[in-house]
Write a protein that holds these residues in place. Structure first.
Motif, PDB file in Angstrom:
ATOM      1  N   ALA A 482      76.507  54.949  19.535  1.00 36.77           N
ATOM      2  CA  ALA A 482      75.804  54.035  19.805  1.00 36.77           C
ATOM      3  C   ALA A 482      74.600  55.163  18.350  1.00 36.77           C
ATOM      4  N   VAL A 483      74.697  56.163  18.839  1.00 33.12           N
ATOM      5  CA  VAL A 483      73.580  57.108  17.542  1.00 33.12           C
ATOM      6  C   VAL A 483      74.389  56.878  17.179  1.00 33.12           C
ATOM      7  N   PHE A 484      75.659  57.172  16.404  1.00 34.11           N
ATOM      8  CA  PHE A 484      75.607  57.660  15.023  1.00 34.11           C
ATOM      9  C   PHE A 484      76.223  56.378  14.260  1.00 34.11           C
ATOM     10  N   ASP A 485      75.891  55.432  15.107  1.00 37.28           N
ATOM     11  CA  ASP A 485      75.881  53.844  13.987  1.00 37.28           C
ATOM     12  C   ASP A 485      74.577  53.412  13.920  1.00 37.28           C
ATOM     13  N   TYR A 486      74.296  54.019  14.711  1.00 46.71           N
ATOM     14  CA  TYR A 486      72.641  52.845  15.063  1.00 46.71           C
ATOM     15  C   TYR A 486      71.725  54.194  15.212  1.00 46.71           C
ATOM     16  N   PRO A 487      71.223  55.221  14.024  1.00 48.85           N
ATOM     17  CA  PRO A 487      70.290  56.120  13.970  1.00 48.85           C
ATOM     18  C   PRO A 487      69.261  55.781  13.359  1.00 48.85           C
ATOM     19  N   HIS A 488      69.068  54.688  13.627  1.00 48.97           N
ATOM     20  CA  HIS A 488      67.301  53.593  13.323  1.00 48.97           C
ATOM     21  C   HIS A 488      66.636  54.503  12.100  1.00 48.97           C
ATOM     22  N   TYR A 489      66.571  56.181  12.252  1.00 45.31           N
ATOM     23  CA  TYR A 489      65.769  56.824  11.312  1.00 45.31           C
ATOM     24  C   TYR A 489      66.374  57.618  10.751  1.00 45.31           C
ATOM     25  N   PHE A 490      66.360  57.597   9.375  1.00 44.59           N
ATOM     26  CA  PHE A 490      66.647  59.029   8.189  1.00 44.59           C
ATOM     27  C   PHE A 490      66.475  60.335   8.542  1.00 44.59           C
ATOM     28  N   ILE A 507      65.429  42.759  -0.969  1.00 34.14           N
ATOM     29  CA  ILE A 507      64.659  41.237  -2.340  1.00 34.14           C
ATOM     30  C   ILE A 507      65.424  40.345  -1.202  1.00 34.14           C
ATOM     31  N   ALA A 508      66.006  40.586  -0.559  1.00 31.54           N
ATOM     32  CA  ALA A 508      66.684  38.821   0.053  1.00 31.54           C
ATOM     33  C   ALA A 508      66.956  39.571   1.712  1.00 31.54           C
ATOM     34  N   ALA A 509      67.220  38.003   1.892  1.00 33.50           N
ATOM     35  CA  ALA A 509      66.868  38.350   3.624  1.00 33.50           C
ATOM     36  C   ALA A 509      68.116  38.717   3.469  1.00 33.50           C
ATOM     37  N   ASN A 510      69.509  38.914   3.337  1.00 35.30           N
ATOM     38  CA  ASN A 510      70.750  40.009   3.538  1.00 35.30           C
ATOM     39  C   ASN A 510      70.977  40.799   2.380  1.00 35.30           C
ATOM     40  N   GLU A 511      70.028  40.939   1.837  1.00 39.76           N
ATOM     41  CA  GLU A 511      70.195  41.941  -0.033  1.00 39.76           C
ATOM     42  C   GLU A 511      69.315  42.553  -0.292  1.00 39.76           C
ATOM     43  N   ASP A 524      74.913  43.573   6.764  1.00 41.05           N
ATOM     44  CA  ASP A 524      75.053  42.369   8.181  1.00 41.05           C
ATOM     45  C   ASP A 524      74.150  42.164   8.808  1.00 41.05           C
ATOM     46  N   GLU A 525      72.914  43.244   8.575  1.00 34.72           N
ATOM     47  CA  GLU A 525      72.364  42.999   9.810  1.00 34.72           C
ATOM     48  C   GLU A 525      70.462  42.846   9.175  1.00 34.72           C
ATOM     49  N   PRO A 526      69.568  42.147  10.419  1.00 33.27           N
ATOM     50  CA  PRO A 526      68.188  42.752   9.796  1.00 33.27           C
ATOM     51  C   PRO A 526      67.791  43.119   9.125  1.00 33.27           C
ATOM     52  N   ILE A 527      66.759  43.141   8.484  1.00 32.29           N
ATOM     53  CA  ILE A 527      66.492  44.407   8.032  1.00 32.29           C
ATOM     54  C   ILE A 527      64.809  44.942   8.456  1.00 32.29           C
ATOM     55  N   PRO A 528      64.978  45.674   8.394  1.00 32.94           N
ATOM     56  CA  PRO A 528      63.466  46.137   9.360  1.00 32.94           C
ATOM     57  C   PRO A 528      62.264  46.248   8.772  1.00 32.94           C
ATOM     58  N   PRO A 529      61.210  46.316   9.220  1.00 36.38           N
ATOM     59  CA  PRO A 529      59.880  46.256   8.933  1.00 36.38           C
ATOM     60  C   PRO A 529      59.576  46.452   7.202  1.00 36.38           C
ATOM     61  N   ASN A 530      60.615  47.876   8.145  1.00 31.64           N
ATOM     62  CA  ASN A 530      60.082  49.410   7.597  1.00 31.64           C
ATOM     63  C   ASN A 530      60.598  49.946   7.188  1.00 31.64           C
ATOM     64  N   LEU A 531      61.957  49.012   6.480  1.00 34.76           N
ATOM     65  CA  LEU A 531      63.323  49.941   5.699  1.00 34.76           C
ATOM     66  C   LEU A 531      62.739  50.628   4.589  1.00 34.76           C
ATOM     67  N   LEU A 616      79.107  45.924   7.320  1.00 32.51           N
ATOM     68  CA  LEU A 616      79.264  46.733   8.593  1.00 32.51           C
ATOM     69  C   LEU A 616      79.223  48.312   8.411  1.00 32.51           C
ATOM     70  N   ARG A 617      78.721  48.676   7.357  1.00 34.01           N
ATOM     71  CA  ARG A 617      78.741  50.676   7.578  1.00 34.01           C
ATOM     72  C   ARG A 617      77.824  51.006   7.516  1.00 34.01           C
ATOM     73  N   LEU A 618      77.170  50.205   6.410  1.00 30.37           N
ATOM     74  CA  LEU A 618      75.901  50.819   6.204  1.00 30.37           C
ATOM     75  C   LEU A 618      74.769  50.946   7.173  1.00 30.37           C
ATOM     76  N   MET A 619      73.820  51.486   6.279  1.00 30.53           N
ATOM     77  CA  MET A 619      73.041  52.093   7.972  1.00 30.53           C
ATOM     78  C   MET A 619      71.248  51.910   7.336  1.00 30.53           C
ATOM     79  N   LEU A 620      70.344  51.118   7.912  1.00 26.05           N
ATOM     80  CA  LEU A 620      69.238  50.652   7.497  1.00 26.05           C
ATOM     81  C   LEU A 620      68.081  51.898   8.388  1.00 26.05           C
ATOM     82  N   LEU A 621      67.983  53.127   7.556  1.00 29.93           N
ATOM     83  CA  LEU A 621      66.232  53.739   8.383  1.00 29.93           C
ATOM     84  C   LEU A 621      65.260  53.276   7.709  1.00 29.93           C
ATOM     85  N   GLN A 622      64.655  54.221   8.908  1.00 34.45           N
ATOM     86  CA  GLN A 622      63.436  53.431   8.508  1.00 34.45           C
ATOM     87  C   GLN A 622      63.027  55.425   9.086  1.00 34.45           C
ATOM     88  N   ASN A 623      61.519  55.298   7.966  1.00 37.11           N
ATOM     89  CA  ASN A 623      60.890  57.023   7.887  1.00 37.11           C
ATOM     90  C   ASN A 623      60.630  57.195   9.597  1.00 37.11           C
TER      91      ASN A 623
END
Length: 651
Positions: A482-490, A507-511, A524-531, A616-623
């Motif tokens: 889970a840590v490797f799949d969802y690190p959440h932070y840069f 630029i869009a809900a899923n883009e 494929d997953e929701p964009i966090p507010p502080n991406l 499915l393998r892209l990670m959306l990361l916050q600071n």
């Protein structure tokens, strides 16, 4: 004329008595200064050392002021009708004062040369401070202490100025050899003076030779006993004497096993260091927990706080329901009472004890010699060192030392096992062999395990759960996948080995737009507010042209050109640029790791190739900047695919 040999007897008697006093007082003072961390340490050290640098007459003058008829101690002694000045006792006092600094400084230097991890290791093995002093500190400092004693004797034997001022020159009573030399030369009896010079030169030279011998050839003592197989096993001789009424304990029942439901460690502590604040709060149970982070993140300091080697400023530490530390309640158990197994980075084996003695050091008190043999044997067999019990640590290889340290840590059946980068000093082959041994040991160990490592793959293989740290704070904790799949932070993605990052703009809900890669990506997953960034691991990039590389998704496929490559034994790292040909070896967007069979197929294809950044393998990361700990918890990994199962090597 008959020569009076009384100066020889007086000098030897005075120097011997002064040496005995200076030896014990100097060693105790050195031990105290070795442990002392308060204010005025330099001033105290200067006072202790001053008789070494002051002229002897100045030392004698101060002693006269102190012990004379009108001095504070002189008046006190006078009340009991005791006079010190111009007696043999005055000669002993003067010799002791000038000999003390040599003993003190030599002993302090000997103590300071001892690796503090050895003392810490003894404490975590249940040794009290007194036992640490007698069983570890003194034996290791023994050559230095003996050298200090011999040097103190030589200095006391040659003392002149302070002795003359305090004790005078009374023939047959206070006249020592140096004083006899002075008065013989002054009266013109040069032959007599030369004789005394020869005597004191022989004694002093013999002392120097003895110092060199003890320094270069410290004695060793091996104590052999017979095991039931008849093989010699070496154990600590102090452990072989057991009072008859004590009921012998066995390997199985020496300490009740911790109930499965109560195996839990709770850590919630803060400690301010010069360069960062350690502020962590986490809970872990029986499954090994790996602590990852850059150097200086505070990983090892957490272990030292749990072990009682460092004291947090505030917070609490609870192990299996037992409070080890609680700042509010004033609880701070010493290391020897915490039932800790600590495997240090440098192993911290006691060099003056054999392998078997090292393993036996932390065994519970009251064990019979038979029980000691059983435990030592079992541990030696477990780490495949059965025939090496009589060796000293310096006679072993690095891998063998590591195994001894592990056996010693487990021998006392601790409630928690703390592993501080145990493989850092080993080569690749030994690291692999000992990792397998440790993995097997951990599957049988019923307590809590914390494993600190800089090696990402090592922690991934050994620990089902991971905790990622940065500058004293916890960034994320949870199951390793889970840590490797969802690190959440840069920063978490960086610390877990991800190499491909780009600044991201939704630029869009899923883009989103990957600004540094120059492409637009479906997600494929929701964009966090502080991406802030988007990332993808090097082994999770796909090539649609290769058979079996895609699973039906057609999004995020781009043309790419090869910039350069890097080769290891089994893998190739490809540096690729998207959408256009590179202009230099440094002009690339992505690193891709592939096995060589895939590389052999890929390099036959014409450029540009096509590459897929699977949604499915892209990670959306916050600071993850900021001073407050994030402590993000992850517990599941729903996007684990069959492709991921076959590529669990973190990158």
């Amino acid at each position: 004329m008959t020569l009076d040999f009384s100066p020889v007897w007086i000098s030897l008697k005075t120097a011997a008595m002064a040496t005995v006093i200076a030896f014990f007082v100097g060693a105790i003072a050195a031990w105290w200064m070795f442990k002392y961390q308060g204010k005025g340490k330099s001033l105290i050290d200067g006072i202790f050392t001053s008789p070494l640098v002051l002229p002897p007459t100045v030392v004698g003058f101060f002693l006269l002021l102190l012990l004379g008829k009108h001095g504070p101690l002189g008046k006190l002694l006078g009340m009991f009708d005791v006079t010190v000045i111009f007696t043999w006792y005055a000669a002993v006092i003067a010799a002791t004062v000038v000999a003390f600094p040599l003993m003190y400084k030599t002993a302090l230097g000997a103590f300071r040369q001892i690796d503090r991890n050895l003392l810490a290791s003894a404490r975590t093995l249940g040794a009290s401070e007194w036992r640490v002093f007698w069983r570890i500190l003194l034996p290791l400092a023994k050559p230095g202490l003996i050298a200090g004693g011999l040097l103190a004797f030589a200095r006391a034997l040659g003392e002149f100025g302070a002795t003359l001022m305090l004790a005078g020159s009374i023939p047959g009573k206070t006249q020592t050899i140096p004083i006899a030399i002075f008065f013989a030369a002054e009266s013109g009896a040069m032959a007599q003076a030369l004789l005394w010079v020869t005597v004191i030169l022989v004694v002093s030279l013999g002392t120097v030779i003895a110092v060199n011998y003890w320094t270069e050839n410290p004695p060793r003592r091996r104590v052999k006993i017979k095991t039931k197989e008849g093989q010699p096993t070496l154990v600590d001789e102090t452990l072989l004497t057991v009072d008859p009424p004590v009921v012998p304990l066995t390997w199985e029942n020496s300490r009740p096993a911790v109930p499965q439901a109560s195996v839990e460690l709770i850590v919630d502590i803060k400690k301010q260091f010069p360069n960062f604040l350690l502020n962590v709060s986490f809970t872990t149970e029986q499954l090994p927990l790996g602590l990852l982070g850059a150097s200086g993140a505070g990983k090892s300091m957490i272990l030292r706080c749990i072990a009682g080697l460092e004291t947090p400023d505030q917070g609490r530490i609870v192990l299996n329901g037992r409070v080890l530390f609680d700042s509010q309640r004033g609880i701070n158990l010493p290391s020897c009472d915490r039932r800790i197994g600590f495997l240090f980075q440098n192993y911290a084996l006691f060099p003056h004890l054999t392998v078997a003695q090292n393993i036996a050091f932390g065994l519970p008190k009251g064990l019979s010699s038979r029980a000691i043999r059983q435990r030592v044997e079992k541990q030696l067999i477990a780490v495949q060192l059965k025939e090496l019990g009589d060796r000293y640590p310096q006679e072993l290889s690095g891998g063998q030392q590591q195994r001894v340290a592990l056996a010693r840590a487990l021998a006392s059946e601790p409630d928690i096992l703390l592993l501080d980068e145990p493989f850092s000093a080993l080569d690749t082959y030994l690291r692999d062999q000992l990792e397998k041994l440790l993995r097997l040991s951990l599957t049988r160990y019923p307590g809590v395990t914390l494993f600190v490592s800089h090696n990402l793959e090592e922690a991934y293989r050994l620990c089902p759960n991971l905790l990622i740290m940065e500058e004293g704070n916890i960034l994320i904790q949870g199951p390793k996948q889970a840590v490797f799949d969802y690190p959440h932070y840069f920063r978490v993605a960086q610390l877990t080995g991800c190499k491909n990052f780009s600044r991201a703009l939704p630029i869009a809900a899923n883009e989103i737009t990957a600004l540094d890669w120059g492409c637009t990506l479906k997600i494929d997953e929701p964009i966090p507010p502080n991406l802030a960034h988007i990332g993808i691991r090097a082994h999770q990039l796909l090539f649609p042209e290769l058979k079996g590389s895609t699973d039906g998704y057609s999004d995020n496929i781009f043309p790419c050109w090869l910039t350069t490559t890097s080769e290891t034994q089994h893998r190739m790292t490809l540096y690729l640029k998207l959408n256009s040909a590179p202009t230099s070896p440094f002009d690339y967007h992505l690193q891709v790791e592939v096995f060589k069979n895939k590389w052999n197929a890929l390099k036959e294809l014409p450029l540009p190739w096509r590459i897929q950044l699977h949604p499915l393998r892209l990670m959306l990361l916050q600071n993850s900047s900021g001073s407050n700990p994030l402590g993000y918890q992850v517990s599941h990994s729903p996007r684990m695919t069959s492709h991921d199962q076959s590529n669990q090597r973190p990158s």
